[in-house]
Design an enzyme around this catalytic site. Structure first.
Site, PDB file in Angstrom:
ATOM      1  N   LYS A 198      -9.552  -2.080   4.110  1.00 43.80           N
ATOM      2  CA  LYS A 198      -9.799  -3.243   3.253  1.00 43.80           C
ATOM      3  C   LYS A 198      -9.455  -4.492   4.065  1.00 43.80           C
ATOM      4  O   LYS A 198      -8.320  -4.979   4.044  1.00 43.80           O
ATOM      5  CB  LYS A 198      -8.941  -3.177   1.984  1.00 43.80           C
ATOM      6  CG  LYS A 198      -9.252  -1.950   1.094  1.00 43.80           C
ATOM      7  CD  LYS A 198      -8.218  -0.890   1.267  1.00 43.80           C
ATOM      8  CE  LYS A 198      -8.256   0.209   0.238  1.00 43.80           C
ATOM      9  NZ  LYS A 198      -9.518   0.805  -0.097  1.00 43.80           N
ATOM     10  N   HIS A 241     -12.129   3.620   4.978  1.00 46.03           N
ATOM     11  CA  HIS A 241     -11.344   3.257   3.799  1.00 46.03           C
ATOM     12  C   HIS A 241     -10.627   1.916   3.951  1.00 46.03           C
ATOM     13  O   HIS A 241      -9.884   1.495   3.072  1.00 46.03           O
ATOM     14  CB  HIS A 241     -10.329   4.376   3.516  1.00 46.03           C
ATOM     15  CG  HIS A 241      -9.645   4.279   2.194  1.00 46.03           C
ATOM     16  ND1 HIS A 241      -8.314   3.917   2.062  1.00 46.03           N
ATOM     17  CD2 HIS A 241     -10.094   4.503   0.925  1.00 46.03           C
ATOM     18  CE1 HIS A 241      -7.978   3.920   0.786  1.00 46.03           C
ATOM     19  NE2 HIS A 241      -9.038   4.267   0.067  1.00 46.03           N
ATOM     20  N   LYS A 257       0.430   0.061  -1.483  1.00 45.75           N
ATOM     21  CA  LYS A 257       1.063   0.918  -0.479  1.00 45.75           C
ATOM     22  C   LYS A 257       2.046   0.035   0.282  1.00 45.75           C
ATOM     23  O   LYS A 257       1.636  -0.834   1.060  1.00 45.75           O
ATOM     24  CB  LYS A 257       0.040   1.505   0.490  1.00 45.75           C
ATOM     25  CG  LYS A 257      -1.006   2.426  -0.147  1.00 45.75           C
ATOM     26  CD  LYS A 257      -2.257   1.700  -0.483  1.00 45.75           C
ATOM     27  CE  LYS A 257      -3.295   2.626  -1.097  1.00 45.75           C
ATOM     28  NZ  LYS A 257      -4.401   1.904  -1.715  1.00 45.75           N
ATOM     29  N   ASP A 297      15.223  -2.090   5.171  1.00 48.04           N
ATOM     30  CA  ASP A 297      16.305  -3.077   5.311  1.00 48.04           C
ATOM     31  C   ASP A 297      15.849  -4.508   5.039  1.00 48.04           C
ATOM     32  O   ASP A 297      16.451  -5.456   5.551  1.00 48.04           O
ATOM     33  CB  ASP A 297      16.936  -2.994   6.713  1.00 48.04           C
ATOM     34  CG  ASP A 297      17.663  -1.670   6.922  1.00 48.04           C
ATOM     35  OD1 ASP A 297      18.054  -1.054   5.918  1.00 48.04           O
ATOM     36  OD2 ASP A 297      17.824  -1.256   8.081  1.00 48.04           O
ATOM     37  N   HIS A 345      -1.894   0.457  -7.273  1.00 50.03           N
ATOM     38  CA  HIS A 345      -2.668   0.852  -6.091  1.00 50.03           C
ATOM     39  C   HIS A 345      -2.005   0.394  -4.798  1.00 50.03           C
ATOM     40  O   HIS A 345      -2.574   0.538  -3.717  1.00 50.03           O
ATOM     41  CB  HIS A 345      -4.076   0.238  -6.219  1.00 50.03           C
ATOM     42  CG  HIS A 345      -5.089   0.831  -5.296  1.00 50.03           C
ATOM     43  ND1 HIS A 345      -5.746   0.091  -4.335  1.00 50.03           N
ATOM     44  CD2 HIS A 345      -5.581   2.093  -5.186  1.00 50.03           C
ATOM     45  CE1 HIS A 345      -6.597   0.850  -3.687  1.00 50.03           C
ATOM     46  NE2 HIS A 345      -6.521   2.071  -4.177  1.00 50.03           N
ATOM     47  N   ASP A 369     -13.754 -16.784  10.976  1.00 55.83           N
ATOM     48  CA  ASP A 369     -13.651 -17.972  11.838  1.00 55.83           C
ATOM     49  C   ASP A 369     -12.542 -17.889  12.880  1.00 55.83           C
ATOM     50  O   ASP A 369     -12.011 -18.922  13.320  1.00 55.83           O
ATOM     51  CB  ASP A 369     -13.442 -19.221  10.976  1.00 55.83           C
ATOM     52  CG  ASP A 369     -14.657 -19.565  10.133  1.00 55.83           C
ATOM     53  OD1 ASP A 369     -15.714 -18.942  10.340  1.00 55.83           O
ATOM     54  OD2 ASP A 369     -14.547 -20.436   9.259  1.00 55.83           O
TER      55      ASP A 369
END
Length: 468
Positions: free
Chosen positions: A388, A386, A211, A216, A209, A393
């Site tokens: 995440k 979508h 991405k 370089d 899952h 704090d």
């Protein structure tokens, strides 16, 4: 005769699976559920278990990663001993799980939604001089994929190495014609656990899952955004897709590159050599630190679940979470409720619009108990959310690919960037508060009076949540 033989084979398989569950079951409740399914649903229960139930932390189907990791650069003892301050325990936990220390001297750029993210990605890809590493769960054909083809051709002509990993299920729609174009022009491309009949039971439920883009060994991107035109044009059913990504320039980019290198070794058993002069690991500082946490289904411990659990438990003032799939484990439920009941300002933001009704029912099934404990819940109304994200704090934040659900914790290959930096946390906090001001805040009194039909749907969603 044949009936007796088949019955004997069935009994042998059943006994073998029951013994495996008893010996290696992750949780008693889950083990009991699988035992009941196997005995209550002849044949069907066994098939479901083979597809969805096996514990890869005991039955390690993927061992190649450990062979590679032994050959990757390691931090020295001084760097590990430098973990200090408020989040020393968290740094140590994340290091012991994923083996990446926190490193400083990183230049971070927060990228919101598709246009800003892909503008930054294509700019970085155009500047590549030696190699480009790309890894996506969903890689869909369209305008973005066509732009990448043209860019790849230009860079390959200049001698840049390009390596690409796509998930065999998440990118199932990727055509053979497109893949042929990639390979013919010189892109090294491999699927992660492709859909094959002979490996159906062992691979279907375990997906990559992640991405990741690394240029370089110095510039990297990660977050929730896939290669899909819906991030630019929207979705006919859901509208605009909202998501977060981060650009990292510095030593943490090299750590994301090592995650890619491990997955590359898994898909083709090719041991990549690090570039001779990537940005190295700097002496750890106390301010701008980034730590990469990767999670795999064959790890000894659920690294991403422990990451989220620890951030929530460490929060003193607030913890704000944005995630489309909040289907938490019992440990996370208790952590969130305990934090809220202790006076921590706990807020959750999920999308009001859902890409999967059954998943949405499962997410909503936890709302009443969350609201009762004082957790604030916001439904984001514009398109599909979508992202995440966790921020706490004004000091620590997490951005990456992992959802708050059992699939991300136990089955998927995921990666998150943990940022120990006030400025970055304040950016995420500001964005959360801005989005919450246009979102619907749920009330416990109103929500508990929801219809019986809605409660029934939520119950059904919760029952099937382990399958998502």
């Amino acid at each position: 005769m044949w009936t007796s033989i088949l019955l004997g084979i069935y009994i042998l398989i059943t006994v073998s699976i029951v013994i495996a569950i008893v010996l290696h079951g992750a949780r008693p409740s889950k083990s009991l559920a699988w035992l009941l399914a196997i005995f209550a649903i002849p044949v069907g229960g066994i098939i479901l278990y083979l597809l969805l139930g096996r514990n890869r932390r005991k039955n390690k189907l993927v061992q190649l990663k450990r062979n590679l990791f032994a050959k990757l650069p390691k931090p020295n003892g001084d760097q590990i001993n430098a973990f200090e301050g408020k989040y020393r325990k968290l740094m140590t936990l994340f290091y012991n799980n994923s083996h990446f220390p926190p490193v400083g001297n990183n230049d971070l750029q927060l990228l919101k939604d598709g246009k800003s993210t892909f503008d930054a990605i294509f700019k970085a890809l155009e500047e590549a001089q030696k190699e480009i590493h790309i890894q996506y769960y969903i890689f869909e054909e369209g305008e973005l994929a066509d732009r990448l083809l043209l860019l790849f051709k230009r860079k390959l002509d200049l001698g840049v190495k390009i390596r690409l990993i796509y998930d065999g299920i998440g990118s199932f729609s990727l055509s053979k014609a497109y893949l042929k174009k990639l390979m013919e022009m010189g892109v090294e491309v491999y699927p992660f656990l492709p859909f094959k009949f002979g490996r159906f039971f062992s691979s279907l439920n375990y997906r990559n899952h992640r991405k990741i883009i690394v240029v370089d060994g110095r510039t990297a991107f990660t977050g929730g955004i896939n290669i899909s035109d819906k991030y630019l044009k929207g979705d006919p059913a859901l509208g605009k897709w909202h998501d977060m990504h981060v650009k990292v320039v510095g030593p943490a980019a090299n750590h994301l590159n090592q995650v890619f290198m491990m997955d590359w070794y898994l898909v083709c058993q090719d041991l990549l050599e690090p570039l001779e002069n990537p940005i190295g690991i700097s002496k750890i500082k106390n301010d701008s630190l980034v730590q990469i946490v990767s999670g795999e289904s064959d790890d000894d411990f659920p690294a991403l679940e422990q990451t989220y659990f620890s951030i929530v438990n460490t929060a003193k003032k607030y913890v704000y979470i944005t995630n489309p799939y909040i289907i938490p484990t019992q440990a996370l439920i208790k952590a969130l409720q305990t934090a809220a009941l202790s006076g921590v300002d706990v807020r959750l933001m999920v999308s009001e619009n859902a890409d999967n009704r059954l998943v949405s029912w499962a997410v909503h099934s936890y709302f009443e108990s969350f609201l009762k404990s004082g957790i604030k819940i916001y439904l984001f109304p514009d398109g599909f959310l979508h992202s995440k994200i966790i921020v706490s704090d004004d000091a620590i934040s997490s951005i990456g690919t992992a959802n708050l659900d059992d699939r991300s914790f136990e089955q998927n290959y995921e990666v998150n960037a943990i940022v120990y930096e006030k400025e970055f946390a304040e950016l995420l906090k500001k964005d959360f508060l801005k989005d919450s001001s246009t979102s619907k805040m749920l009330s416990y009194g109103e929500y508990k009076e929801r219809s019986y039909i809605k409660k029934l749907k939520e119950g059904i969603g919760k029952i099937f949540s382990p399958l998502f």
